[in-house]
Each structure stands twice: as structure tokens, then as C-alpha cells.
Motif scaffolding. Sequence first.
Motif, PDB file in Angstrom:
ATOM      1  N   HIS A 184       0.716  -1.176   0.123  1.00 61.04           N
ATOM      2  CA  HIS A 184       0.040   0.056   0.119  1.00 61.04           C
ATOM      3  C   HIS A 184       0.853   1.227  -0.012  1.00 61.04           C
ATOM      4  N   LYS A 185       1.986   1.207   0.615  1.00 64.07           N
ATOM      5  CA  LYS A 185       3.012   2.301   1.037  1.00 64.07           C
ATOM      6  C   LYS A 185       3.620   2.905  -0.523  1.00 64.07           C
ATOM      7  N   SER A 186       3.781   1.762  -1.449  1.00 63.13           N
ATOM      8  CA  SER A 186       4.117   2.156  -2.592  1.00 63.13           C
ATOM      9  C   SER A 186       3.310   2.855  -3.434  1.00 63.13           C
ATOM     10  N   VAL A 187       2.010   2.369  -3.410  1.00 59.04           N
ATOM     11  CA  VAL A 187       0.883   3.303  -4.251  1.00 59.04           C
ATOM     12  C   VAL A 187       0.777   4.913  -3.765  1.00 59.04           C
ATOM     13  N   VAL A 188       0.824   4.845  -2.486  1.00 58.59           N
ATOM     14  CA  VAL A 188       0.784   6.118  -1.938  1.00 58.59           C
ATOM     15  C   VAL A 188       2.067   7.093  -1.974  1.00 58.59           C
ATOM     16  N   ASN A 189       3.179   6.582  -2.064  1.00 59.62           N
ATOM     17  CA  ASN A 189       4.435   7.267  -2.309  1.00 59.62           C
ATOM     18  C   ASN A 189       4.504   7.709  -3.837  1.00 59.62           C
ATOM     19  N   LEU A 190       3.973   6.864  -4.711  1.00 58.83           N
ATOM     20  CA  LEU A 190       3.911   7.096  -6.140  1.00 58.83           C
ATOM     21  C   LEU A 190       3.403   8.264  -6.182  1.00 58.83           C
ATOM     22  N   PHE A 191       2.022   8.369  -6.148  1.00 56.99           N
ATOM     23  CA  PHE A 191       0.929   9.438  -6.389  1.00 56.99           C
ATOM     24  C   PHE A 191       1.397  10.737  -5.568  1.00 56.99           C
ATOM     25  N   LYS A 192       2.036  10.405  -4.419  1.00 51.15           N
ATOM     26  CA  LYS A 192       2.284  11.715  -3.757  1.00 51.15           C
ATOM     27  C   LYS A 192       3.403  12.613  -4.403  1.00 51.15           C
ATOM     28  N   GLY A 193       4.232  11.894  -5.226  1.00 56.77           N
ATOM     29  CA  GLY A 193       5.240  12.542  -5.873  1.00 56.77           C
ATOM     30  C   GLY A 193       4.967  13.152  -7.256  1.00 56.77           C
ATOM     31  N   CYS A 194       3.625  12.947  -7.669  1.00 52.60           N
ATOM     32  CA  CYS A 194       3.241  13.445  -8.943  1.00 52.60           C
ATOM     33  C   CYS A 194       2.404  14.657  -8.793  1.00 52.60           C
ATOM     34  N   SER A 195       2.906  15.780  -8.331  1.00 51.26           N
ATOM     35  CA  SER A 195       2.232  16.719  -7.996  1.00 51.26           C
ATOM     36  C   SER A 195       1.645  17.601  -9.233  1.00 51.26           C
ATOM     37  N   ARG A 196       1.785  17.205 -10.627  1.00 51.58           N
ATOM     38  CA  ARG A 196       1.226  17.720 -11.553  1.00 51.58           C
ATOM     39  C   ARG A 196       0.393  16.835 -12.451  1.00 51.58           C
ATOM     40  N   LEU A 197       0.190  15.602 -11.821  1.00 55.32           N
ATOM     41  CA  LEU A 197      -0.438  14.724 -12.855  1.00 55.32           C
ATOM     42  C   LEU A 197      -1.827  15.034 -13.016  1.00 55.32           C
ATOM     43  N   GLU A 198      -2.177  14.878 -14.474  1.00 59.18           N
ATOM     44  CA  GLU A 198      -3.642  15.178 -14.708  1.00 59.18           C
ATOM     45  C   GLU A 198      -4.380  13.942 -15.512  1.00 59.18           C
ATOM     46  N   ASN A 199      -3.540  12.984 -15.822  1.00 60.37           N
ATOM     47  CA  ASN A 199      -4.464  11.849 -16.633  1.00 60.37           C
ATOM     48  C   ASN A 199      -3.857  10.400 -15.955  1.00 60.37           C
ATOM     49  N   LEU A 200      -4.706   9.736 -15.154  1.00 58.70           N
ATOM     50  CA  LEU A 200      -4.343   8.382 -14.852  1.00 58.70           C
ATOM     51  C   LEU A 200      -5.156   7.311 -15.127  1.00 58.70           C
ATOM     52  N   LEU A 201      -4.547   6.212 -15.494  1.00 62.85           N
ATOM     53  CA  LEU A 201      -5.325   5.222 -16.140  1.00 62.85           C
ATOM     54  C   LEU A 201      -4.720   3.740 -15.278  1.00 62.85           C
ATOM     55  N   VAL A 202      -5.608   3.001 -14.620  1.00 61.45           N
ATOM     56  CA  VAL A 202      -5.144   1.963 -13.918  1.00 61.45           C
ATOM     57  C   VAL A 202      -6.059   0.772 -14.361  1.00 61.45           C
ATOM     58  N   THR A 203      -5.475  -0.434 -14.654  1.00 61.96           N
ATOM     59  CA  THR A 203      -6.240  -1.509 -15.039  1.00 61.96           C
ATOM     60  C   THR A 203      -5.734  -2.606 -14.046  1.00 61.96           C
ATOM     61  N   GLY A 204      -6.535  -3.392 -13.321  1.00 61.69           N
ATOM     62  CA  GLY A 204      -6.036  -4.527 -12.708  1.00 61.69           C
ATOM     63  C   GLY A 204      -5.309  -4.143 -11.397  1.00 61.69           C
ATOM     64  N   SER A 205      -5.388  -4.809 -10.416  1.00 63.43           N
ATOM     65  CA  SER A 205      -4.464  -4.532  -9.018  1.00 63.43           C
ATOM     66  C   SER A 205      -3.801  -5.687  -8.315  1.00 63.43           C
ATOM     67  N   SER A 206      -2.758  -5.873  -8.481  1.00 57.32           N
ATOM     68  CA  SER A 206      -2.227  -7.361  -7.801  1.00 57.32           C
ATOM     69  C   SER A 206      -1.001  -6.612  -6.832  1.00 57.32           C
ATOM     70  N   PRO A 215      -4.302  15.721  -5.990  1.00 53.91           N
ATOM     71  CA  PRO A 215      -5.246  17.098  -6.220  1.00 53.91           C
ATOM     72  C   PRO A 215      -5.309  17.456  -7.409  1.00 53.91           C
ATOM     73  N   SER A 216      -4.292  17.450  -8.667  1.00 55.62           N
ATOM     74  CA  SER A 216      -4.208  17.957  -9.632  1.00 55.62           C
ATOM     75  C   SER A 216      -4.997  17.264 -10.797  1.00 55.62           C
ATOM     76  N   LEU A 217      -5.356  15.915 -10.359  1.00 54.41           N
ATOM     77  CA  LEU A 217      -5.878  15.011 -11.247  1.00 54.41           C
ATOM     78  C   LEU A 217      -7.096  15.455 -12.116  1.00 54.41           C
ATOM     79  N   GLN A 218      -7.144  15.406 -13.519  1.00 54.27           N
ATOM     80  CA  GLN A 218      -8.330  15.760 -14.215  1.00 54.27           C
ATOM     81  C   GLN A 218      -9.265  14.776 -14.863  1.00 54.27           C
ATOM     82  N   ARG A 219      -8.149  13.487 -15.252  1.00 51.75           N
ATOM     83  CA  ARG A 219      -9.060  12.327 -15.904  1.00 51.75           C
ATOM     84  C   ARG A 219      -8.625  11.087 -15.169  1.00 51.75           C
ATOM     85  N   LEU A 220      -9.625  10.467 -14.838  1.00 55.46           N
ATOM     86  CA  LEU A 220      -9.307   8.914 -13.957  1.00 55.46           C
ATOM     87  C   LEU A 220     -10.007   7.906 -14.679  1.00 55.46           C
ATOM     88  N   SER A 221      -9.084   6.776 -15.078  1.00 58.43           N
ATOM     89  CA  SER A 221      -9.619   5.663 -15.568  1.00 58.43           C
ATOM     90  C   SER A 221      -9.453   4.364 -14.724  1.00 58.43           C
TER      91      SER A 221
END
Length: 818
Positions: free
Chosen positions: A171-193, A204-210
Motif C-alpha cells: 500500500h505504501k508504494s501506491v501512496v508514495n508514487l502518487f504523492k510525488g506526482c504533483s502535476r499529474l492530470e491523466n491516470l489509467l489503472v487496470t487490474g491491481s495485484s 489534487p491536480s488529477l483531471q482524468r481518471l480511468s
Amino acid sequence: MCDPVLNEDKISELPEALLLQILSLLETKDVVATSVLSKGWRFLWKMVPSLKFTCPHEGVVERFSDYVCKTLLSQQAPVLQSLRLEVCCGYKGSSMDIGVPIGIAFGIHVREFVLEVRSLQGLFSFPRGLYNCETLETLKLRGNILVNVPSPACLKSLRTLHLERVIYKDHKSVVNLFKGCSRLENLLVTGSSGDVKTFPVDVPSLQRLSIESVGVKLHVKAPCLKYLRIRGYIDSEHIRIGNTPELEEAYIDISGTIYEHTIRSFTSAKRLFLRSYKSITDPTASSIFYRLVYWELDIDQPEWWNLLIPMLNGSSNLQDLKLVGPCYEEEEEDAVAYKKKWSQPKDVPERLLPQLKTLVWSYYKGQQEEEKEVVKYIFRNACFLKKATFTNLLGSVEELESVAKASHSCQLVSKIGGESLRNRGALNEDMISQLPEALLLKILSLVPTEEVVATGVLSKRWRSLWKTLPSLKFTCPNDALDEFSYDVCKILLSHQAPVLQRLHLEIFSVDGSSSDIDILIGVAFGLHVREFVLDVEYFKESSFTFPRSMYNCQTLETLKLSGSILIDVPFPVCLKSLKTLTLDRVDYKDDESVVNLLSGCSRLENLEVMQYYSVLGVKTFTIDVPSLRRLSILVECRVGEVYVIKAPSLKYLSVEGSIYYESLLIGSTPELEEGNICMYGVMPEYIPRSLTSVKRLFLSSSGKLCLQYNGSPKLQVLKLTGITIEAVGVAYEKWEQPKNVPECLLLHLQTLVWTFREGQLKEDKEVVKYIIRNANHLTNATFTYFGRGFDSEKRHALLEELENVVKASSNSCRLVFK
């Protein structure tokens, strides 16, 4: 005489910027190959801003890595805009092989990086240090990749991130990854293992999420979100979405229930799509959708009308409403699902009347009384409704036209697909239904079966037409094997064709019971299917065992098995009608299973065997089939099996891949028309002797080439295709000039084609010189270099050396380098 205008090089006159844009669309290896065209093209490939490399299989990862590194280090473009790597790896060292070119790419500040890894033996851990690249703008990771981010990342320029079927360490890896993307606008996630129970998206900056089929709890905090898409196997009970005041569009298509708290998350949306395979909880009266102008609702649910009115009541600005019904034909038992009856609201919602202008109802059947009542209610109360469209209508248009409408200007349109049924005249006549049934069935056989079944709603004639379809294909794309098995069985048991000609089952990522597949196979064989194709990938157990009893089907003519399937045949079988058999990447219990399977195929004519890894349980793969006419064996990695071929009626033979000549034993083949043998090592003398009756022969070059053409007095065309000797670990024998010139060189040989690698250039060059010196009727000699590092200077030197050879056919022989 050639016209100079026609032969003018037009493409080289294009602006360099346009040429680079064109080259960016090609595979990089093809781009590099353009350097031999002319001086103007010699260095152009080094300026291409977008590169793409593909490693086809794990056996060449090291060489692939070297090639990518060399190409990247030769780059001279001001900015490397995009780099895409597709890699198939499997052994321990392969992770390091991939890591080096990735490091180079990030070192030269690549803007967009795409990595896809396919591996059967483990995960590639994306380098931790690269999560701190400050210039990367787009990152796309796909496949067998481990995301391990133990500390907060720093990807401050990253705007687009794709995580497709990757594995997260925790879980920490997911949190740390997104925490460092301060200008991220588009995120696509398929599957989670991995070790992740809750997938937190706090950007906070995210505009498109799939999001698709994450399979865990989903928590979203994205106040700037404008577009949201969630689909796949997830229950909205596990979805928590924070405040999204700027939401423009929300698309929800999930397998589980859509609960009220999830619907309330979309109150600010302008466009809303809702679809669930289970049910949708009715929103409370306090849910106000104050910005909603377009709403699409899937109504393949019990009591769906109980959701409709509260939503309309809370959507004061709604202008367009689309209701999508089930595309299949409902059986009588399906109607039982509608337990409660439609109850017209006592008070007409005031907000329904001022804004609603368009109604679209797809797959309106008009068979349920509740459907009719809902239509009447909307017509009677929507004062400004301008257009009502009904597609794939089963009921009569006249019945809808007779309903009283509050809007006198409302236009009623009925369509099949996108075609209007109203005021069509002769031009809109249903011509396809007038085709002969045999032709219709042939056309439908080219369409996926799920879509064919949907044609049952078109008219009475089409209602049962799909049931007589001779060829069916079904794909289970996810873990819903039990539902898939149920649906396919239902269709198969409704089948009414005189003969089920073909059935193709594709099953991926199986997490169900093998009995679900057994049932489908049993039903298919019970219908006496003529051609059966089964493709099983990523079965939860080691392999799916093909049912033993099915090896005794006396009507089956074609059997194709692919993927994670185990062939266990402890006793002789009886497949007396089988003529074609394909075994693609399957496993075998033991040698006896192979013998027993093939010995029971008394009429087998075509056999195809493909292996991309070592065959489990088999030491000797015996093919003893007297009736066999075509045999193809392809092995994509080094294995230890011995292949024994006994097929006296064989006409076509192809053996290719990573097996050694000493692992191949071929019996007498007096009727052989064509042979294609391309394997590792020096060819022993018994291989050519087994092929003496062949008319067309393709062989990989070896140190004893004279054995082949010395015994072929009528040979007219000779093509030499080299293999890198260092790569296969075989000592290259020094060529010895034969004492007597072979008869084919003196009398018949007309064409010579030589494809070589630099590692074997010296020895093969002597063979080619010998042929040129002695081939009296040689008219054309073509030379092609395969590999890298053979520049134009080496090419010209080789041509000059060969031109200086005294030719037996000096007047007509033409030397060409490609």
C-alpha cells in the motif's frame, strides 16, 4: 530506357521535419535500415524523436538490450520525445538487461516512456531511482512489472501515468508514487495485484481518471477531476469518491451493485452513464444533480424504474435521456425478475417538464407492461420533448404514436441500429432479410457470437436465425468463468443447426473450476462439433487437463489446442475422423501420451506442433502417423526433446527453432514435395539423406554445404541463410573445397541468394566464391546482410572483392547487394 522523371526520388525532397515525423511511426529497426539508402539518409535516423523497440522472445534479450543501448547512445535529436520498449523476458539476468537501456533513456531525459514486460518466470522491478526523474512527462507501465516505491517519488513534470496489470509491493508504494506526482492530470489503472487491499488515488491536480477491474477498495480524492471512468469487476460498496465540483462526465460500468453513496458522488456531473450487472440503489430525494444535462441508464435490471423518477426529480437541467435495454431476447423465466409493478408517482416532478428535450430508448421491446407505462408517463408529462427515438423496436410504431403527448411538436422515430424506420419508402427497405438463409448464415459466421445473438430482436425471422449458425466463437476475457460457462451452455443447448461446424472458446485469466470448461467441451462434443478450438491462458492451476473421454470422438475433424492445457492420454484413443491437429504451447504428461494420441488418429493429414518453452514430461516426441501429409514443428527456445518423425506419406515438412539437428530423426519420405529445416548446429549427413525425394528444400547453412548441392544435380536456385555461430555455441567447421565440381553448378544453377551475418562472413565467403567461379549458367547473385554494424564501406569492399572473382558465367551474371 527508364524515364528519369518516374525514377526521381520524391520522398527525399520532403522537409526534414516531415520526414522525421513519418519515420517516428515506424519500428526503429526499420528506421535504422534507411541509412543505406543514400548519403542524405545516412544519419537522418539519429534525429528521429520517437523510438520503438520490440524483443520477440526471451532468448534474445541480451542482444536486444545491446542494440537498444547502441541506438540510444547514437541519438542526436535535441529531445527524445518518446521511447517504447516491448520485452519478453524470463531468466534471472534479463532484469539487468532491460535496466541498462531504461537507465540510458532516462539519462538523456526522455519525455514519454512506455514499457511492456511479458514474463513467465517472475517480475521486472522498475528501478526505484527512476521515480525521481524531474523531466519525464508520460510514464506507461504494462505487464509483469513490480512497482516498489519505499519513499515518496519526485516526478514533478509527470502529467500522464498508465499502470496496466502491474504488481504493487504494498500500500505504501501506491501512496508514495502518487504523492510525488504533483502535476499529474491523466491516470489509467487496470487490474491491481500485490499486497494492496485499498487503492488510494489522492492527487489534487488529477483531471482524468480511468479505473478498470482493480478488485480492491478504491478511494479517490481528486477535487479537480473532470472525467471519471470506472468499469469491470468491482462493487461500488468498495468505492469512495471525495468532492468533485468540476466533474464533467462520469462513466460507471461495473459488475457489482451501484449504491446510493456512489451515485451521490456524481451530483456535479454534466454527463452520467450508469450500468451494473446487478442492481442500482435508489437515490434519496435529497440527491440533487444540479449540472446534469445528459443521462444514460442501462435498464437491464429488476425494477429499474424506481431509480428513474428520483433521478429525474433531482435533475432540473436534464435535456437528454437515454435508456438502454437488454440486447438479447428475453425468455419467459426472465420476466419473473420483475416482481414489483410500476407505480405512477402521485405528484408529477416539476423539474421534469421544463428541460427534457430528447428521449432515446435502445432495444425497446414493448413487451413488458412496465416499459409501456414508463413511456406513457414521460410522454404525458414532458411538455417540451422534441424527439423520442426507439431503436430495435419489437412492438408496433402505431402503439407509441397513439399515446397522448404533452408536447405537440414531439417527433417519434423508430430505428434498427442507426437507420430510421419511419418514412423510409423503397430506399429504406430491409434488403438483407431477403437474402437466402444460407448466405445470411455465412455472413453471421464472420461476426462474434455475442453480436449474432443480439440480432434475435430485429424481427420474427431473425428471432431464431442465430440458433442455426454453423460456427460459434466465445471469449471469456476475465475471471467470470462460471457466468461465461452458463451463458455459453445456454446458447449451445439452444443450437438448432444440422451440424455444429466450428466452436472456438477463448478463456483468459481463469480463476474458476476446470469443471466449468469440462461442461462446455462435453456439450460441444455432444453436438458432434466438427472443428473444436480451445485456447486457455493463465489457468489458476498449472494446466487445464483436457478431458480424456473426448479423445474418442468419432466425428471430430479438426482439433486445435492452445495454451495452458495438459495432454494426458494413458491409453490408445480413437479419433478416426480427425484430419487436422494443432498443439500450440500445450504440455504433455509423458512420452506415452504423445504416442497414444497420435496412434489413434488413423486419418490425420495435418499436424502442427508449437512450443515456446520446454515440454513437460516428454523426452522423445514420436510422430508415427502413416497418413500424415503436412507437418510443422516450431520450437522457440532450447529444449531437450528428441523429435522422431515416421510419416511415409508426408508431402510438406517444416522444422524450425531452437532445437539441434541431432535431436531430429526423420524416416523415409518418398512423396515429400517441400522441406524447410532451420535449426541449430552443424547438419549431420543423415538429415539430407532423409530428404532425397524433396523438390523444394530450405536449409540453414552449415559447414558441410557440399553435401546438399553435390547430391542435387538438377538444382536451379540456391539460397543460403546464415545463423550467427557464436549465438548457438557451435564450432564452425572450416569449409573444404570439393575435389569435383558438383553437376548442378556446371549445368543448371541460375540463381544464388546469400543472406549472411558478420560472425560467419569469412567461411561462407569462400563458399560463395567457389560457386561464382564454377556456376556456368549463373545469371543472378544477390547478397543480403542480416544484423547490425555492416556499414556501407564494408558493403562496397565485399562487392568489390566478389566482382574481382573470375566468373564461369562472366557475360550474364549480375551481382546485387540488398
